[in-house]
Design a protein around this motif. Structure first.
Motif, PDB file in Angstrom:
ATOM      1  N   GLU A 121       0.948  -1.437   0.021  1.00 59.50           N
ATOM      2  CA  GLU A 121       0.110  -0.050   0.266  1.00 59.50           C
ATOM      3  C   GLU A 121       0.817   1.099   0.154  1.00 59.50           C
ATOM      4  OE1 GLU A 121       0.140  -1.581   3.691  1.00 59.50           O
ATOM      5  OE2 GLU A 121      -0.147  -2.355   2.618  1.00 59.50           O
ATOM      6  N   ASP A 122       2.470   0.950   0.355  1.00 61.22           N
ATOM      7  CA  ASP A 122       3.681   2.473   0.197  1.00 61.22           C
ATOM      8  C   ASP A 122       3.295   2.631  -0.298  1.00 61.22           C
ATOM      9  OD1 ASP A 122       2.461   2.812   3.551  1.00 61.22           O
ATOM     10  OD2 ASP A 122       4.339   1.759   3.678  1.00 61.22           O
ATOM     11  N   LEU A 123       3.191   1.542  -1.805  1.00 59.50           N
ATOM     12  CA  LEU A 123       3.562   1.966  -2.862  1.00 59.50           C
ATOM     13  C   LEU A 123       3.199   3.442  -3.745  1.00 59.50           C
ATOM     14  CD1 LEU A 123       4.729  -1.858  -4.413  1.00 59.50           C
ATOM     15  CD2 LEU A 123       6.400   0.343  -4.075  1.00 59.50           C
ATOM     16  N   THR A 124       1.584   3.199  -3.585  1.00 59.16           N
ATOM     17  CA  THR A 124       0.593   3.849  -4.263  1.00 59.16           C
ATOM     18  C   THR A 124       1.458   5.483  -3.897  1.00 59.16           C
ATOM     19  OG1 THR A 124      -0.929   2.263  -3.363  1.00 59.16           O
ATOM     20  CG2 THR A 124      -1.528   4.995  -4.014  1.00 59.16           C
ATOM     21  N   PRO A 125       1.573   6.033  -3.562  1.00 57.08           N
ATOM     22  CA  PRO A 125       1.772   7.572  -3.024  1.00 57.08           C
ATOM     23  C   PRO A 125       3.365   7.050  -3.801  1.00 57.08           C
ATOM     24  CG  PRO A 125       1.313   6.828  -1.064  1.00 57.08           C
ATOM     25  CD  PRO A 125       1.858   5.922  -1.698  1.00 57.08           C
ATOM     26  N   VAL A 126       4.454   6.478  -4.100  1.00 58.05           N
ATOM     27  CA  VAL A 126       5.494   6.617  -4.751  1.00 58.05           C
ATOM     28  C   VAL A 126       4.731   6.501  -6.370  1.00 58.05           C
ATOM     29  CG1 VAL A 126       7.412   5.515  -5.754  1.00 58.05           C
ATOM     30  CG2 VAL A 126       7.110   5.059  -3.437  1.00 58.05           C
ATOM     31  N   ILE A 127       4.413   5.248  -7.319  1.00 58.70           N
ATOM     32  CA  ILE A 127       3.484   5.843  -7.983  1.00 58.70           C
ATOM     33  C   ILE A 127       2.969   6.841  -9.091  1.00 58.70           C
ATOM     34  CG2 ILE A 127       1.817   3.582  -9.885  1.00 58.70           C
ATOM     35  CD1 ILE A 127       2.895   1.064  -7.844  1.00 58.70           C
TER      36      ILE A 127
ATOM     37  N   ARG B 257      10.750   6.673 -19.068  1.00 61.59           N
ATOM     38  CA  ARG B 257      11.826   5.414 -17.525  1.00 61.59           C
ATOM     39  C   ARG B 257      10.825   5.748 -16.218  1.00 61.59           C
ATOM     40  NH1 ARG B 257      17.188   6.176 -16.755  1.00 61.59           N
ATOM     41  NH2 ARG B 257      16.386   8.336 -17.104  1.00 61.59           N
ATOM     42  N   TRP B 258      10.397   6.369 -16.031  1.00 63.65           N
ATOM     43  CA  TRP B 258       9.457   6.449 -14.794  1.00 63.65           C
ATOM     44  C   TRP B 258       8.585   5.871 -14.470  1.00 63.65           C
ATOM     45  CZ3 TRP B 258      13.913   6.415 -12.031  1.00 63.65           C
ATOM     46  CH2 TRP B 258      15.221   6.549 -12.976  1.00 63.65           C
ATOM     47  N   LEU B 259       7.697   6.405 -15.816  1.00 59.26           N
ATOM     48  CA  LEU B 259       6.281   5.224 -16.295  1.00 59.26           C
ATOM     49  C   LEU B 259       6.302   3.990 -16.735  1.00 59.26           C
ATOM     50  CD1 LEU B 259       3.084   6.149 -16.096  1.00 59.26           C
ATOM     51  CD2 LEU B 259       3.648   6.996 -18.805  1.00 59.26           C
ATOM     52  N   ALA B 260       7.826   3.736 -16.978  1.00 61.45           N
ATOM     53  CA  ALA B 260       7.566   2.360 -17.602  1.00 61.45           C
ATOM     54  C   ALA B 260       7.519   1.151 -15.811  1.00 61.45           C
ATOM     55  CB  ALA B 260       8.530   1.855 -18.303  1.00 61.45           C
ATOM     56  N   GLN B 261       8.529   2.041 -15.039  1.00 59.63           N
ATOM     57  CA  GLN B 261       9.001   1.591 -13.777  1.00 59.63           C
ATOM     58  C   GLN B 261       7.916   1.786 -12.971  1.00 59.63           C
ATOM     59  OE1 GLN B 261      11.831   0.460 -12.450  1.00 59.63           O
ATOM     60  NE2 GLN B 261      11.357   0.307 -10.323  1.00 59.63           N
ATOM     61  N   ALA B 262       7.196   3.042 -13.396  1.00 55.09           N
ATOM     62  CA  ALA B 262       4.874   3.108 -12.174  1.00 55.09           C
ATOM     63  C   ALA B 262       4.723   1.739 -12.842  1.00 55.09           C
ATOM     64  CB  ALA B 262       4.785   4.106 -12.397  1.00 55.09           C
ATOM     65  N   VAL B 263       4.413   1.049 -14.137  1.00 54.66           N
ATOM     66  CA  VAL B 263       4.583  -0.391 -14.443  1.00 54.66           C
ATOM     67  C   VAL B 263       4.133  -1.069 -14.115  1.00 54.66           C
ATOM     68  CG1 VAL B 263       3.425  -2.077 -16.452  1.00 54.66           C
ATOM     69  CG2 VAL B 263       3.326   1.304 -16.585  1.00 54.66           C
ATOM     70  N   PHE B 264       5.895  -1.515 -13.827  1.00 54.40           N
ATOM     71  CA  PHE B 264       5.767  -2.254 -12.929  1.00 54.40           C
ATOM     72  C   PHE B 264       6.610  -2.833 -11.408  1.00 54.40           C
ATOM     73  CE2 PHE B 264       9.706  -4.290 -10.429  1.00 54.40           C
ATOM     74  CZ  PHE B 264       9.932  -5.051 -11.120  1.00 54.40           C
ATOM     75  N   LEU B 265       5.454  -1.197 -11.257  1.00 48.66           N
ATOM     76  CA  LEU B 265       5.553  -1.612  -9.591  1.00 48.66           C
ATOM     77  C   LEU B 265       4.044  -2.125  -9.946  1.00 48.66           C
ATOM     78  CD1 LEU B 265       7.377   1.618  -7.701  1.00 48.66           C
ATOM     79  CD2 LEU B 265       8.490  -0.487  -7.933  1.00 48.66           C
ATOM     80  N   SER B 266       3.214  -1.224 -10.031  1.00 51.97           N
ATOM     81  CA  SER B 266       2.483  -1.630  -9.973  1.00 51.97           C
ATOM     82  C   SER B 266       1.270  -3.014 -10.595  1.00 51.97           C
ATOM     83  CB  SER B 266       0.938  -0.822 -11.224  1.00 51.97           C
ATOM     84  OG  SER B 266      -0.160  -0.908 -10.346  1.00 51.97           O
ATOM     85  N   ARG B 267       2.548  -3.643 -11.553  1.00 47.91           N
ATOM     86  CA  ARG B 267       1.705  -4.392 -11.767  1.00 47.91           C
ATOM     87  C   ARG B 267       2.538  -5.914 -11.483  1.00 47.91           C
ATOM     88  NH1 ARG B 267       1.489  -9.642 -12.644  1.00 47.91           N
ATOM     89  NH2 ARG B 267       1.245 -10.608 -14.412  1.00 47.91           N
ATOM     90  N   TYR B 268       4.081  -5.530 -10.376  1.00 48.72           N
ATOM     91  CA  TYR B 268       4.381  -7.508 -10.931  1.00 48.72           C
ATOM     92  C   TYR B 268       4.903  -6.977  -9.051  1.00 48.72           C
ATOM     93  CZ  TYR B 268       5.224  -8.571 -14.951  1.00 48.72           C
ATOM     94  OH  TYR B 268       5.378  -8.552 -16.191  1.00 48.72           O
TER      95      TYR B 268
END
Length: 254
Positions: free
Chosen positions: A128-134, A150-161
């Motif tokens: 749940e703490d990842l939501t502000p980062v995403i 690249r940062w949007l791609a990293q947001a996709v990665f954190l949200s997906r995996y």
């Protein structure tokens, strides 16, 4: 009157007796203070309140770049005080998000804070703490400057995996695929299809990947074409379908 000796004239020798006594007294005071205070530890009050952009700049005598660097170092070392390391799960990520955006207002072009958010604070074990980062990476990743995608791609990665949120990760992947940044590799356009496969929507994923092969194959690297082919033939089509599909019976771009 008795005659005074040389020793009597000299009187008390401070260097010989007084100075060592003073040093012993100071040592005793230090030992006493240590025995009383050795169990005391500094306490961490979690992420401090974020100042306004104006306040942050004034504190650095009007130098926004100085503020960006000073606050960046603070965020990098936040929680590591008194010889102890604070677990990322103990951080207030909502407050961290405010600090990330403050730093962005001081220097919107730098990739230092996005990297810190994505690769350091993004390593928290609390999903749940990842939501502000995403949320932060989603905004930064849609900027037109080179490599910001690249940062949007990293947001996709954190949200997906990490969060395993197939709904939001698909939304983020769609935003990534729709960016017009020229330096983006082909795999960024494929991410919505990858997530659709994970959601079981193979037909929609098939349409996206086939559209890329039909419209963009000439601009793609052969390795990227083979990756699309593998996804179509191994993850979307059934073995019987793949056996007769023209994409699977040849290697486009190979």
């Amino acid at each position: 009157m008795a005659t005074m000796t040389a020793h009597d004239k000299r009187g008390f020798d401070f260097t010989r007796w007084g100075l060592p006594a003073l040093l012993i007294l100071m040592l005793a005071c230090n030992i006493g203070f240590w025995t009383q205070a050795r169990h005391a530890r500094t306490t961490w009050g979690n992420v401090p309140p974020v100042p306004s952009e104006r306040g942050a700049t004034i504190a650095m005598l009007g130098d926004a770049q100085m503020g960006y660097r000073v606050y960046g170092l603070m965020l990098q070392n936040l929680g590591d005080i008194g010889g102890r390391i604070t677990n990322l799960a103990q951080y207030d990520y909502t407050a961290l998000k405010d600090w990330f955006f403050l730093e962005d207002s001081l220097d919107p072009k730098s990739n230092y804070i996005p990297a810190l958010a994505a690769y350091y604070y993004g390593a928290t074990t609390k999903q749940e703490d990842l939501t502000p980062v995403i949320d932060y990476l989603e905004v930064i990743g849609q900027r037109p400057e080179p490599q910001k995608w690249r940062w949007l791609a990293q947001a996709v990665f954190l949200s997906r995996y990490t969060q395993n949120d197939l709904v939001r990760s698909f939304d983020l992947a769609t935003k990534l695929a729709n960016l017009s940044t020229p330096d983006m590799p082909a795999w960024t356009r494929q991410m919505p299809a990858f997530i659709l496969v994970a959601r079981g929507e193979k037909e929609a994923a098939y349409d996206i990947l086939m559209g890329m092969l039909q419209n963009d194959a000439e601009k793609m690297d052969p390795a990227e074409i083979r990756l699309i082919r593998d996804w179509i033939c191994d993850k979307i089509l059934t073995p019987s379908q793949a056996a007769t599909h023209p994409v699977c019976t040849s290697i486009p771009g190979g």
